[in-house]
Design a protein around this motif. Structure first.
Motif, PDB file in Angstrom:
ATOM      1  N   ALA A 197     -58.839  28.836  55.922  1.00 15.55           N
ATOM      2  CA  ALA A 197     -58.880  27.822  54.859  1.00 15.55           C
ATOM      3  C   ALA A 197     -57.667  28.041  53.980  1.00 15.55           C
ATOM      4  CB  ALA A 197     -60.164  27.941  54.052  1.00 15.55           C
ATOM      5  N   LYS A 198     -57.131  26.949  53.443  1.00 17.78           N
ATOM      6  CA  LYS A 198     -55.926  27.071  52.611  1.00 17.78           C
ATOM      7  C   LYS A 198     -56.319  27.126  51.139  1.00 17.78           C
ATOM      8  CE  LYS A 198     -52.260  25.109  55.487  1.00 17.78           C
ATOM      9  NZ  LYS A 198     -51.470  23.887  55.780  1.00 17.78           N
ATOM     10  N   ILE A 227     -47.701  27.897  57.914  1.00 18.43           N
ATOM     11  CA  ILE A 227     -49.042  28.294  57.471  1.00 18.43           C
ATOM     12  C   ILE A 227     -49.952  27.123  57.805  1.00 18.43           C
ATOM     13  CG2 ILE A 227     -50.501  29.086  55.570  1.00 18.43           C
ATOM     14  CD1 ILE A 227     -48.012  29.968  54.105  1.00 18.43           C
ATOM     15  N   THR A 228     -50.882  27.364  58.688  1.00 17.21           N
ATOM     16  CA  THR A 228     -51.721  26.259  59.143  1.00 17.21           C
ATOM     17  C   THR A 228     -53.160  26.724  59.186  1.00 17.21           C
ATOM     18  OG1 THR A 228     -52.068  24.702  60.957  1.00 17.21           O
ATOM     19  CG2 THR A 228     -51.223  26.848  61.566  1.00 17.21           C
ATOM     20  N   LYS A 229     -54.069  25.809  58.925  1.00  9.69           N
ATOM     21  CA  LYS A 229     -55.468  26.209  58.963  1.00  9.69           C
ATOM     22  C   LYS A 229     -56.114  25.655  60.216  1.00  9.69           C
ATOM     23  CE  LYS A 229     -57.631  22.377  56.600  1.00  9.69           C
ATOM     24  NZ  LYS A 229     -57.748  21.803  55.276  1.00  9.69           N
ATOM     25  N   GLY A 230     -57.211  26.264  60.605  1.00 12.71           N
ATOM     26  CA  GLY A 230     -57.944  25.735  61.732  1.00 12.71           C
ATOM     27  C   GLY A 230     -58.203  26.777  62.767  1.00 12.71           C
ATOM     28  N   SER A 267     -54.879  21.068  50.347  1.00 15.88           N
ATOM     29  CA  SER A 267     -54.631  22.314  51.065  1.00 15.88           C
ATOM     30  C   SER A 267     -53.214  22.836  50.886  1.00 15.88           C
ATOM     31  CB  SER A 267     -54.871  22.106  52.566  1.00 15.88           C
ATOM     32  OG  SER A 267     -56.223  21.845  52.818  1.00 15.88           O
ATOM     33  N   ASP A 268     -52.249  21.933  50.722  1.00 18.82           N
ATOM     34  CA  ASP A 268     -50.842  22.353  50.732  1.00 18.82           C
ATOM     35  C   ASP A 268     -50.216  22.350  49.349  1.00 18.82           C
ATOM     36  OD1 ASP A 268     -50.934  22.464  53.564  1.00 18.82           O
ATOM     37  OD2 ASP A 268     -50.603  20.302  53.674  1.00 18.82           O
ATOM     38  N   ILE A 269     -50.752  21.547  48.442  1.00 26.33           N
ATOM     39  CA  ILE A 269     -50.079  21.327  47.163  1.00 26.33           C
ATOM     40  C   ILE A 269     -50.771  22.087  46.027  1.00 26.33           C
ATOM     41  CG2 ILE A 269     -49.292  19.565  45.545  1.00 26.33           C
ATOM     42  CD1 ILE A 269     -48.013  19.534  48.461  1.00 26.33           C
ATOM     43  N   MET A 270     -52.038  21.757  45.771  1.00 30.94           N
ATOM     44  CA  MET A 270     -52.718  22.320  44.603  1.00 30.94           C
ATOM     45  C   MET A 270     -52.761  23.848  44.603  1.00 30.94           C
ATOM     46  SD  MET A 270     -53.027  19.711  42.898  1.00 30.94           S
ATOM     47  CE  MET A 270     -53.949  20.276  41.454  1.00 30.94           C
ATOM     48  N   PRO A 271     -53.100  24.499  45.727  1.00 33.91           N
ATOM     49  CA  PRO A 271     -53.176  25.971  45.680  1.00 33.91           C
ATOM     50  C   PRO A 271     -51.821  26.607  45.365  1.00 33.91           C
ATOM     51  CG  PRO A 271     -54.055  25.114  47.776  1.00 33.91           C
ATOM     52  CD  PRO A 271     -53.450  23.965  47.057  1.00 33.91           C
ATOM     53  N   ILE A 272     -50.740  25.974  45.818  1.00 34.58           N
ATOM     54  CA  ILE A 272     -49.397  26.527  45.619  1.00 34.58           C
ATOM     55  C   ILE A 272     -48.982  26.377  44.154  1.00 34.58           C
ATOM     56  CG2 ILE A 272     -46.963  26.273  46.264  1.00 34.58           C
ATOM     57  CD1 ILE A 272     -48.830  27.452  48.426  1.00 34.58           C
ATOM     58  N   TYR A 319     -53.485  31.992  50.412  1.00 37.29           N
ATOM     59  CA  TYR A 319     -52.024  31.950  50.254  1.00 37.29           C
ATOM     60  C   TYR A 319     -51.531  33.243  49.609  1.00 37.29           C
ATOM     61  CZ  TYR A 319     -51.353  26.964  51.362  1.00 37.29           C
ATOM     62  OH  TYR A 319     -51.268  25.754  51.993  1.00 37.29           O
ATOM     63  N   ARG A 320     -52.251  33.712  48.608  1.00 38.62           N
ATOM     64  CA  ARG A 320     -51.831  34.932  47.917  1.00 38.62           C
ATOM     65  C   ARG A 320     -51.769  36.091  48.919  1.00 38.62           C
ATOM     66  NH1 ARG A 320     -55.378  34.792  43.666  1.00 38.62           N
ATOM     67  NH2 ARG A 320     -54.017  33.526  42.379  1.00 38.62           N
ATOM     68  N   ALA A 321     -52.781  36.179  49.792  1.00 37.39           N
ATOM     69  CA  ALA A 321     -52.811  37.261  50.783  1.00 37.39           C
ATOM     70  C   ALA A 321     -51.649  37.143  51.773  1.00 37.39           C
ATOM     71  CB  ALA A 321     -54.149  37.244  51.537  1.00 37.39           C
TER      72      ALA A 321
END
Lengths: 222, 222
Positions: B137-138, B108-111, B166-171, B143-145
């Motif tokens: 955007a992460k 999963i990568t943004k950009g 981007s990788d830690i808090m949303p998860i 992420y849910r989608a």
């Protein structure tokens, strides 16, 4: 689904006006087109790549004399393009609303991810679509991957689009049904010969309003 | 998975050298960062947006005196960045190879879509991943989608990444397990406080080589 090419042409017109003191509009068009094609593999489709190509063309055609404030104006063209309200084509809203009640519907669009997501979101149509797929190029392989991901048999798939190269030919190649609805302008790069042999897998319409009847006919044939 | 930030920093160093006659490196860094943040909503993440921000910063900091050939050099920085070979981080190849045999694995990568697809393709790892998702955007919603699309329960999902924001808090917010592996540089914009309360859903490792053991431990806990 919405006006798109005309936003690029409008920016290109302003660009030609800016460089009018240096070259003829025809020559500017030609050099910009060449730069865009050369940059496609690096920058892909979308506004940001187009802006970078305009900047490079301006530097080349002025032999470096283009000023900082002119370059800034070109970047501002891009920001304006991205902020242009999404204007749906005639019939789109009612046709997508109607078709989405009977069929799974998907947007497959190429270009810049953020740019296309923003456009779909602002179109007001996002909730009508089962899926939205932004791809980097509309090749047969890319369509095959998208259809596989959604478990769609190409023979049960109808693609509607304005670009013979991106929307029609790859679908005919996969065995899907392609419906060409020409837009009043089509970027030179997207023009190719229309399908001949496989003509039974291909339809041409004048506008989106004619689509429900065609879909009805296709579904009765199946 | 691969070196990325250092490519941006290297271009930024060349950019600062180019403008050394006008301003101090610190001030150039600061103005470029401000321009990038202002442009994020328009241009998103990736090389093209970064190039446009460098161009705008150069125009601003030279009060328009930057020359056409200097602007061309900035565009060339971008093309070089996109052409830089993908250099895997230590342990990545063997760890991804091993984990992909036991678990579905996803990038999963943004950009920028084209840019990230190209990178995955050139990494040599593409075939090891079950799926590759490029997002604009992460965010937790994004992420849910993605997880919904792949029928993944967040509680059975482990995200590994270098960006706290981007990788830690949303998860952690979604109830997934987040593994932070810091990269030696992190873009200022990606720095946020690390998780505190939900500390049991969060691990920190020094390098990718430590991942298989952690995954082993996590799977035994479940």
């Amino acid at each position: 689904l919405w006006h798109n090419e005309n936003i690029f042409y409008a920016a290109q017109d302003q660009f030609k006006e800016m460089l009018a003191g240096y070259h003829s509009p025809e020559w500017i068009d030609q050099r910009l087109y060449d730069t865009e094609i050369r940059n496609l593999q690096h920058f892909g489709y979308g506004v940001k790549g187009f802006v970078l190509s305009m900047i490079e063309t301006a530097i080349e055609l002025t032999e470096g004399r283009v000023t900082g404030s002119e370059i800034q104006t070109i970047v501002d063209f891009g920001r304006e393009m991205l902020a242009t309200p999404v204007e749906l084509l005639p019939h789109v809203e009612e046709v997508v609303t109607a078709l989405s009640q009977d069929y799974p519907t998907m947007v497959i669009t190429k270009g810049d991810l953020l740019e296309q997501e923003t456009k779909v979101a602002r179109s007001g149509l996002a909730d009508l679509f089962t899926a939205i797929e932004v791809v980097s190029a509309k090749t047969p392989e890319m369509y095959r991957a998208v259809l596989r991901r959604h478990n769609i048999n190409p023979h049960h798939f109808v693609m509607i689009g304005n670009s013979p190269k991106s929307d029609i030919m790859p679908i005919v190649e996969l065995g899907g049904w392609a419906v060409h609805i020409p837009y009043h302008t089509t970027w030179e790069h997207e023009l190719v010969e229309k399908p001949a042999n496989q003509a039974e897998l291909y339809s041409e319409l004048e506008h989106v309003g004619q689509l429900p009847q065609l879909i009805q006919e296709l579904s009765e044939k199946q």
